[in-house]
Design an enzyme around this catalytic site. Sequence first.
Site, PDB file in Angstrom:
ATOM      1  N   HIS A   1      -5.051  -2.307  -6.365  1.00 16.59           N
ATOM      2  CA  HIS A   1      -4.799  -0.927  -6.774  1.00 16.59           C
ATOM      3  C   HIS A   1      -6.028  -0.389  -7.480  1.00 16.59           C
ATOM      4  O   HIS A   1      -6.810  -1.140  -8.056  1.00 16.59           O
ATOM      5  CB  HIS A   1      -3.553  -0.825  -7.651  1.00 16.59           C
ATOM      6  CG  HIS A   1      -3.583  -1.735  -8.844  1.00 16.59           C
ATOM      7  ND1 HIS A   1      -4.172  -1.379 -10.020  1.00 16.59           N
ATOM      8  CD2 HIS A   1      -3.124  -2.992  -9.011  1.00 16.59           C
ATOM      9  CE1 HIS A   1      -4.062  -2.374 -10.870  1.00 16.59           C
ATOM     10  NE2 HIS A   1      -3.437  -3.372 -10.288  1.00 16.59           N
TER      11      HIS A   1
ATOM     12  N   GLY B   1       0.967   1.636  -7.607  1.00 15.33           N
ATOM     13  CA  GLY B   1       0.177   1.701  -8.840  1.00 15.33           C
ATOM     14  C   GLY B   1       0.332   3.040  -9.543  1.00 15.33           C
ATOM     15  O   GLY B   1       0.488   3.094 -10.767  1.00 15.33           O
TER      16      GLY B   1
ATOM     17  N   ASP C   1       0.811  -1.223   0.000  1.00 11.94           N
ATOM     18  CA  ASP C   1       0.000   0.000   0.000  1.00 11.94           C
ATOM     19  C   ASP C   1       0.842   1.269   0.000  1.00 11.94           C
ATOM     20  O   ASP C   1       0.448   2.292   0.551  1.00 11.94           O
ATOM     21  CB  ASP C   1      -0.970   0.011   1.209  1.00 11.94           C
ATOM     22  CG  ASP C   1      -1.698  -1.309   1.327  1.00 11.94           C
ATOM     23  OD1 ASP C   1      -2.176  -1.796   0.308  1.00 11.94           O
ATOM     24  OD2 ASP C   1      -1.766  -1.850   2.452  1.00 11.94           O
TER      25      ASP C   1
HETATM   26  P1  IMP Z   1      -1.653 -12.973   2.539  1.00 11.47           P
HETATM   27  O1  IMP Z   1      -0.681 -12.471   1.535  1.00 11.47           O
HETATM   28  O2  IMP Z   1      -3.081 -12.804   2.132  1.00 11.47           O
HETATM   29  O3  IMP Z   1      -1.350 -14.380   2.978  1.00 11.47           O
HETATM   30  O4  IMP Z   1      -1.505 -12.074   3.859  1.00 11.47           O
HETATM   31  C1  IMP Z   1      -0.350 -12.099   4.689  1.00 11.47           C
HETATM   32  C2  IMP Z   1      -0.114 -10.751   5.357  1.00 11.47           C
HETATM   33  O5  IMP Z   1       0.276  -9.805   4.368  1.00 11.47           O
HETATM   34  C3  IMP Z   1      -1.359 -10.148   6.008  1.00 11.47           C
HETATM   35  O6  IMP Z   1      -0.960  -9.412   7.135  1.00 11.47           O
HETATM   36  C4  IMP Z   1      -1.918  -9.216   4.958  1.00 11.47           C
HETATM   37  O7  IMP Z   1      -2.696  -8.179   5.510  1.00 11.47           O
HETATM   38  C5  IMP Z   1      -0.636  -8.705   4.341  1.00 11.47           C
HETATM   39  N1  IMP Z   1      -0.783  -8.327   2.924  1.00 11.47           N
HETATM   40  C6  IMP Z   1      -0.777  -9.148   1.854  1.00 11.47           C
HETATM   41  N2  IMP Z   1      -0.890  -8.447   0.720  1.00 11.47           N
HETATM   42  C7  IMP Z   1      -0.941  -7.148   1.067  1.00 11.47           C
HETATM   43  C8  IMP Z   1      -1.007  -5.923   0.308  1.00 11.47           C
HETATM   44  O8  IMP Z   1      -1.026  -5.902  -0.926  1.00 11.47           O
HETATM   45  N3  IMP Z   1      -1.037  -4.777   1.061  1.00 11.47           N
HETATM   46  C9  IMP Z   1      -0.975  -4.774   2.427  1.00 11.47           C
HETATM   47  N4  IMP Z   1      -0.895  -5.889   3.144  1.00 11.47           N
HETATM   48  C10 IMP Z   1      -0.876  -7.074   2.486  1.00 11.47           C
END
Ligand code: IMP
Length: 449
Positions: A43, A17, A13
């Site tokens: 995004h 993008g 975040d």
């Molecule tokens: P997962 O990738 O869904 O397994 O999530 C694992 C950790 O990464 C969690 O704490 C999510 O909130 C965080 N996370 C995964 N992708 C993003 C992203 O694109 N932005 C922010 N946090 C992310």
Amino acid sequence: MPIDTICGLQRGDEGKGAIVDRKLASGKYTWNVRFQGGANAGHTVKAGGKKLILHQIPSGVMHERVRLGLGQGMIIDPFGLRDEVEQLRVMDIDATARLCVSSGAKIVCPWDKLLDGAIDRVRAKAMGMQVAEGGGVGTTNRGIGPGYANAVSRDGITVAQLVRPNVLFNRIKVVVPVINCMIRGVRQELDLSEEQLPEYTVSGAFEQLAPIGEWMSLIAYPLHELLRVALMEGEFLLAEGGQGYFLSNDCTVSYPSCTSSITTANAVFSGLGLELRRSWIGSTIGVVKAYQTAVGNHPMPTYIGNEYQERIQRIGGEIGASTGRIRDCCWLNGLELREAAQFCDVIYVTKLDVLSGIPLIPIATALHPDNHAPNHPVLTDLPQTWEEYMLCQPIYGINVTGWNEDISGIRRIADLPSSAQEYLATIAKIASRMVICVGVGPEREQFCV
Ligand code: IMP
């Protein structure tokens, strides 16, 4: 050098993008590719007064001359991808003609999504908590963890297998019994009924996956070969990382509160299925938000926590694009910035405008290792484990005086208020990298160089 990469240096975040969009506007690149992750990223795309959140299609979708590649290092949710393509069609954007999904990528199967949330509940239970209370990893529930785990343990399905019905059926015959073992285990651990967490049948799974396989066959390609030809012909590629350095699976201090892929530029070549050629390595842009945010269960020693928390959340629009969760906001942590910046060549700072009006902006330069052991020596490097990091308290060795001006109309770094320039210079100094571009608002043109 033809492959440039954009990577987040925080926990996702960062506003990558908008940077991808800006870089593609130069007309230099013929491809915008993703090399890791999946629908956990998010995004926003704006067109014709409408807004759309995309999760898998690369950020460059609005650039009609740019081809869009989803590399083999990704974990593709075919159903989610079809939804994105359909939503774009409603906005009069036909992405299919430009979209190439690597036939070598593994897919997120329906059971991966089901198991993702359930397994996180098992973890949370073992921690004596609920996921909502900060137990488990706090995943995005997009099936990323189980999808990658099954892919690595050889119980996954590739895009190439998905689009060949006979192969798919035989694959499902082998995979489903393995998955059902996991489902039974999780069901027992969470005391769930068969209805709440049902097992799969081979025929049921095939009926679910075969039609989406037929759709995917329209966009499945040996992407690595297309990219190699493009590179040989002198074209330029822009690789777009998802998440950020501190969510990378190989980031020691974050493990296990991380995602399941390598999020740094190190993963570009394997994630695109290309051989590592020195002459193809371009530059890596590290993206740093002017403050930090996180969603999930992460160490946040610099959590803002005062009246500026709500203000930054509101002005910065800090709501998770994938989950709708409100992002926790933190001041910059210099120890993190220094470590992550080693993985990039130059820095783009985003959302500097969000900090306008804050009188004093602190940056952490050291950590108290454990709030229960005040006599421990302070840390000037990050600790080795997530568990130790969770106990750390910040020491704000730098406090930059803020600025009150509205900076959203400024287009040159040299024209920013002197205190904003000092803040950027401090970032550059800590990171030992040049800050070459600064975002000062949500619109395309709101950048200072
Ligand atoms: P997962 O990738 O869904 O397994 O999530 C694992 C950790 O990464 C969690 O704490 C999510 O909130 C965080 N996370 C995964 N992708 C993003 C992203 O694109 N932005 C922010 N946090 C992310």
